[in-house]
Design a protein around this motif. Structure first.
Motif, PDB file in Angstrom:
ATOM      1  N   ASN A 115       0.825  -1.213   0.000  1.00  0.00           N
ATOM      2  CA  ASN A 115       0.000   0.000   0.000  1.00  0.00           C
ATOM      3  C   ASN A 115       0.859   1.262   0.000  1.00  0.00           C
ATOM      4  OD1 ASN A 115      -2.421  -1.416  -0.002  1.00  0.00           O
ATOM      5  ND2 ASN A 115      -2.593  -1.432   2.225  1.00  0.00           N
ATOM      6  N   TRP A 116       1.945   1.231   0.751  1.00  0.00           N
ATOM      7  CA  TRP A 116       2.821   2.407   0.862  1.00  0.00           C
ATOM      8  C   TRP A 116       3.414   2.775  -0.499  1.00  0.00           C
ATOM      9  CZ3 TRP A 116       2.932   6.045   4.219  1.00  0.00           C
ATOM     10  CH2 TRP A 116       4.062   6.850   4.422  1.00  0.00           C
ATOM     11  N   LEU A 117       3.890   1.766  -1.214  1.00  0.00           N
ATOM     12  CA  LEU A 117       4.462   2.007  -2.534  1.00  0.00           C
ATOM     13  C   LEU A 117       3.370   2.309  -3.560  1.00  0.00           C
ATOM     14  CD1 LEU A 117       7.152  -0.835  -2.569  1.00  0.00           C
ATOM     15  CD2 LEU A 117       7.519   1.614  -2.183  1.00  0.00           C
ATOM     16  N   GLY A 118       2.226   1.618  -3.445  1.00  0.00           N
ATOM     17  CA  GLY A 118       1.144   1.825  -4.403  1.00  0.00           C
ATOM     18  C   GLY A 118       0.574   3.221  -4.344  1.00  0.00           C
ATOM     19  N   ALA A 119       0.397   3.750  -3.134  1.00  0.00           N
ATOM     20  CA  ALA A 119      -0.125   5.116  -2.999  1.00  0.00           C
ATOM     21  C   ALA A 119       0.833   6.131  -3.608  1.00  0.00           C
ATOM     22  CB  ALA A 119      -0.363   5.429  -1.522  1.00  0.00           C
ATOM     23  N   LYS A 120       2.127   5.914  -3.409  1.00  0.00           N
ATOM     24  CA  LYS A 120       3.132   6.822  -3.963  1.00  0.00           C
ATOM     25  C   LYS A 120       3.132   6.771  -5.484  1.00  0.00           C
ATOM     26  CE  LYS A 120       6.654   9.627  -3.189  1.00  0.00           C
ATOM     27  NZ  LYS A 120       6.481  10.917  -2.464  1.00  0.00           N
ATOM     28  N   SER A 121       3.029   5.568  -6.032  1.00  0.00           N
ATOM     29  CA  SER A 121       3.038   5.426  -7.496  1.00  0.00           C
ATOM     30  C   SER A 121       1.820   6.079  -8.128  1.00  0.00           C
ATOM     31  CB  SER A 121       3.099   3.944  -7.880  1.00  0.00           C
ATOM     32  OG  SER A 121       1.897   3.279  -7.515  1.00  0.00           O
ATOM     33  N   ASN A 122       0.730   6.182  -7.370  1.00  0.00           N
ATOM     34  CA  ASN A 122      -0.489   6.823  -7.883  1.00  0.00           C
ATOM     35  C   ASN A 122      -0.538   8.311  -7.547  1.00  0.00           C
ATOM     36  OD1 ASN A 122      -2.914   6.745  -9.298  1.00  0.00           O
ATOM     37  ND2 ASN A 122      -4.129   6.309  -7.472  1.00  0.00           N
ATOM     38  N   LYS A 123       0.593   8.822  -7.020  1.00  0.00           N
ATOM     39  CA  LYS A 123       0.732  10.256  -6.723  1.00  0.00           C
ATOM     40  C   LYS A 123      -0.291  10.770  -5.709  1.00  0.00           C
ATOM     41  CE  LYS A 123       2.958  11.469 -11.093  1.00  0.00           C
ATOM     42  NZ  LYS A 123       3.239  10.080 -11.490  1.00  0.00           N
ATOM     43  N   LEU A 124      -0.661   9.892  -4.758  1.00  0.00           N
ATOM     44  CA  LEU A 124      -1.518  10.316  -3.658  1.00  0.00           C
ATOM     45  C   LEU A 124      -0.645  10.780  -2.497  1.00  0.00           C
ATOM     46  CD1 LEU A 124      -4.146   7.422  -3.615  1.00  0.00           C
ATOM     47  CD2 LEU A 124      -4.540   9.765  -4.379  1.00  0.00           C
ATOM     48  N   ILE A 125      -1.096  11.802  -1.788  1.00  0.00           N
ATOM     49  CA  ILE A 125      -0.407  12.196  -0.559  1.00  0.00           C
ATOM     50  C   ILE A 125      -0.666  11.101   0.465  1.00  0.00           C
ATOM     51  CG2 ILE A 125      -0.301  13.906   1.283  1.00  0.00           C
ATOM     52  CD1 ILE A 125      -1.284  15.988  -0.745  1.00  0.00           C
ATOM     53  N   ARG A 126       0.412  10.567   1.035  1.00  0.00           N
ATOM     54  CA  ARG A 126       0.261   9.398   1.903  1.00  0.00           C
ATOM     55  C   ARG A 126       0.728   9.690   3.328  1.00  0.00           C
ATOM     56  NH1 ARG A 126       5.493   5.749  -0.177  1.00  0.00           N
ATOM     57  NH2 ARG A 126       7.036   7.296   0.516  1.00  0.00           N
ATOM     58  N   GLY A 127       0.167   8.953   4.269  1.00  0.00           N
ATOM     59  CA  GLY A 127       0.580   9.024   5.659  1.00  0.00           C
ATOM     60  C   GLY A 127       0.486   7.642   6.276  1.00  0.00           C
ATOM     61  N   ALA A 128       1.258   7.390   7.333  1.00  0.00           N
ATOM     62  CA  ALA A 128       1.263   6.082   7.994  1.00  0.00           C
ATOM     63  C   ALA A 128       0.750   6.225   9.421  1.00  0.00           C
ATOM     64  CB  ALA A 128       2.673   5.501   8.001  1.00  0.00           C
ATOM     65  N   TYR A 129       0.030   5.196   9.886  1.00  0.00           N
ATOM     66  CA  TYR A 129      -0.452   5.250  11.268  1.00  0.00           C
ATOM     67  C   TYR A 129      -0.151   3.962  12.023  1.00  0.00           C
ATOM     68  CZ  TYR A 129      -4.841   2.631  10.164  1.00  0.00           C
ATOM     69  OH  TYR A 129      -5.772   1.689   9.805  1.00  0.00           O
ATOM     70  N   HIS A 130      -0.062   4.105  13.333  1.00  0.00           N
ATOM     71  CA  HIS A 130       0.205   2.986  14.241  1.00  0.00           C
ATOM     72  C   HIS A 130      -1.011   2.735  15.109  1.00  0.00           C
ATOM     73  CE1 HIS A 130       2.240   0.405  17.160  1.00  0.00           C
ATOM     74  NE2 HIS A 130       1.690   1.134  18.116  1.00  0.00           N
ATOM     75  N   TYR A 131      -1.472   1.483  15.165  1.00  0.00           N
ATOM     76  CA  TYR A 131      -2.576   1.097  16.040  1.00  0.00           C
ATOM     77  C   TYR A 131      -2.000   0.775  17.413  1.00  0.00           C
ATOM     78  CZ  TYR A 131      -6.741  -1.225  17.820  1.00  0.00           C
ATOM     79  OH  TYR A 131      -7.820  -1.582  18.577  1.00  0.00           O
ATOM     80  N   TYR A 132      -2.345   1.605  18.396  1.00  0.00           N
ATOM     81  CA  TYR A 132      -1.756   1.512  19.732  1.00  0.00           C
ATOM     82  C   TYR A 132      -2.519   0.526  20.600  1.00  0.00           C
ATOM     83  CZ  TYR A 132       0.403   3.223  24.077  1.00  0.00           C
ATOM     84  OH  TYR A 132       1.089   3.332  25.252  1.00  0.00           O
ATOM     85  N   ARG A 133      -1.767  -0.413  21.211  1.00  0.00           N
ATOM     86  CA  ARG A 133      -2.349  -1.344  22.180  1.00  0.00           C
ATOM     87  C   ARG A 133      -2.041  -0.836  23.585  1.00  0.00           C
ATOM     88  NH1 ARG A 133      -0.107  -6.884  19.458  1.00  0.00           N
ATOM     89  NH2 ARG A 133      -1.732  -7.236  17.899  1.00  0.00           N
ATOM     90  N   PRO A 134      -3.058  -0.484  24.359  1.00  0.00           N
ATOM     91  CA  PRO A 134      -2.842   0.148  25.668  1.00  0.00           C
ATOM     92  C   PRO A 134      -2.042  -0.682  26.654  1.00  0.00           C
ATOM     93  CG  PRO A 134      -5.112   0.430  24.956  1.00  0.00           C
ATOM     94  CD  PRO A 134      -4.487  -0.528  23.997  1.00  0.00           C
ATOM     95  N   ASN A 135      -2.100  -2.007  26.555  1.00  0.00           N
ATOM     96  CA  ASN A 135      -1.478  -2.848  27.570  1.00  0.00           C
ATOM     97  C   ASN A 135      -0.073  -3.314  27.199  1.00  0.00           C
ATOM     98  OD1 ASN A 135      -3.873  -3.013  29.367  1.00  0.00           O
ATOM     99  ND2 ASN A 135      -4.769  -3.962  27.568  1.00  0.00           N
ATOM    100  N   GLU A 136       0.521  -2.682  26.177  1.00  0.00           N
ATOM    101  CA  GLU A 136       1.870  -3.046  25.756  1.00  0.00           C
ATOM    102  C   GLU A 136       2.802  -1.850  25.908  1.00  0.00           C
ATOM    103  OE1 GLU A 136       1.634  -4.733  21.852  1.00  0.00           O
ATOM    104  OE2 GLU A 136       0.221  -6.280  22.461  1.00  0.00           O
ATOM    105  N   ASN A 137       4.089  -2.125  26.005  1.00  0.00           N
ATOM    106  CA  ASN A 137       5.076  -1.079  26.241  1.00  0.00           C
ATOM    107  C   ASN A 137       5.045  -0.020  25.140  1.00  0.00           C
ATOM    108  OD1 ASN A 137       8.021   0.033  25.860  1.00  0.00           O
ATOM    109  ND2 ASN A 137       7.894  -0.699  27.972  1.00  0.00           N
ATOM    110  N   SER A 138       4.899   1.235  25.544  1.00  0.00           N
ATOM    111  CA  SER A 138       4.735   2.322  24.577  1.00  0.00           C
ATOM    112  C   SER A 138       5.988   2.583  23.758  1.00  0.00           C
ATOM    113  CB  SER A 138       4.316   3.604  25.312  1.00  0.00           C
ATOM    114  OG  SER A 138       5.286   3.943  26.293  1.00  0.00           O
ATOM    115  N   LEU A 139       7.161   2.497  24.385  1.00  0.00           N
ATOM    116  CA  LEU A 139       8.405   2.763  23.657  1.00  0.00           C
ATOM    117  C   LEU A 139       8.722   1.642  22.670  1.00  0.00           C
ATOM    118  CD1 LEU A 139      10.676   4.324  26.427  1.00  0.00           C
ATOM    119  CD2 LEU A 139       9.410   5.486  24.601  1.00  0.00           C
ATOM    120  N   GLU A 140       8.392   0.414  23.028  1.00  0.00           N
ATOM    121  CA  GLU A 140       8.555  -0.696  22.079  1.00  0.00           C
ATOM    122  C   GLU A 140       7.648  -0.502  20.872  1.00  0.00           C
ATOM    123  OE1 GLU A 140       7.866  -4.324  24.143  1.00  0.00           O
ATOM    124  OE2 GLU A 140       9.677  -4.173  25.379  1.00  0.00           O
ATOM    125  N   GLN A 141       6.443  -0.003  21.110  1.00  0.00           N
ATOM    126  CA  GLN A 141       5.529   0.263  19.997  1.00  0.00           C
ATOM    127  C   GLN A 141       6.070   1.381  19.106  1.00  0.00           C
ATOM    128  OE1 GLN A 141       1.203  -0.027  20.698  1.00  0.00           O
ATOM    129  NE2 GLN A 141       1.660  -0.206  22.877  1.00  0.00           N
TER     130      GLN A 141
END
Length: 287
Positions: free
Chosen positions: A135-161
């Motif tokens: 998806n990351w490469l496909g969005a770029k090839s289609n000249k879309l402005i792209r952004g990435a997101y992280h799904y945060y799990r509350p019960n796991e170490n924040s710095l490891e995430q």
């Protein structure tokens, strides 16, 4: 007369009968059969919706209701998009959309141009989205402005995430700032500890990318837990309710539906409105 000798039969030794254990013989066979029957029924129940579609077991009433829900959703989508004419429109996707035909992703509902896309990169402290690279490469090839997101799990170490996200995502000039997706409350910690973890993730990611992250969450979660203490961040808010017709002034993005149709994507997809036009959207991208 001679006495006849009488041969005595040896005494018959009767063995003591062993009690049948629970896991022997018929009982064991019954237990095995019962286990596999429960396993089959359990799998059938878990995948009941998919099996219903595959074998066409869904009743006409259910199918008609789903079609009506989609029609109502489409009506609202048109109304919201017409209300925000001139705003930049975008998607957010993950592995749940399967393999996207990025060269075909250009319009929403065959009418509204797609300008940007947020792509899920990581989940918790140990999982990559299975379609992120594609998806990351496909969005770029289609000249879309792209952004990435992280799904945060509350019960796991924040710095490891945070480190998993940093290791996975390389942001380039023209990409949107990184996004922290927080939707659930913790099970094994207090809300205050959750907020400390969120701060740590945000700070570490900002240190790495030299840009302030965006926070994604639902409107009620935002109002109840984040609005006051995280007011120094910009928010991307999800709200699909019919009463919500316009983006709030303080929201950066609004995810207003999860049931839209976009060329190049099979099934439904989430759609977002940026609180500004395309030129203003480009202004917040990484320089």
């Amino acid at each position: 007369m001679r006495k006849k000798s009488v041969k005595r039969k040896p005494p018959v030794r009767r063995g003591t009968k062993k009690k049948a254990s629970f896991f022997s013989g018929k009982v064991l066979r019954f237990a095995i059969v019962a286990f596999f029957m429960l396993l089959v029924f359990g799998m059938g129940y878990h995948y009941r919706n998919g099996l219903a579609y595959y074998f066409s077991f869904k009743s006409n009433k259910v199918l008609q209701q789903e079609a009506e829900d989609k029609r109502i959703s489409d009506v609202r989508n048109y109304q919201v998009l017409d209300n925000h004419e001139g705003k930049a429109i975008g998607l957010d996707v993950s592995e749940y959309q399967g393999k996207i035909s990025w060269l075909d992703v250009d319009t929403l509902e065959n009418k509204y141009p797609v300008h940007f896309v947020f792509i899920r990169a990581t989940v918790g402290n140990d999982r990559l989205d299975r379609q992120f690279r594609r998806n990351w490469l496909g969005a770029k090839s289609n000249k879309l402005i792209r952004g990435a997101y992280h799904y945060y799990r509350p019960n796991e170490n924040s710095l490891e995430q945070a480190e998993l996200f940093i290791k996975t995502v390389t942001l380039r000039k023209g990409d949107l700032p990184p996004v922290l997706d927080i939707e659930k409350l913790p099970k094994n910690q207090s809300v205050e500890r959750l907020k400390i973890g969120l701060r740590r993730w945000l700070k570490r990611v900002e240190e790495h990318y030299k840009v302030k992250p965006i926070i994604y969450t639902g409107e009620s979660y935002y109002d109840d837990f984040l609005k006051e203490e995280f007011s120094d961040y910009l928010f991307w808010i999800a709200n699909y309710n019919f009463y919500r017709e316009n983006i709030q002034e303080e929201w950066l993005f609004w995810q207003f539906t999860e049931k839209a149709s976009v060329s190049g994507v099979k099934g439904n997809v989430d759609v977002n409105i940026y609180n500004g036009d395309l030129q203003q959207l480009k202004f917040i991208t990484i320089e």
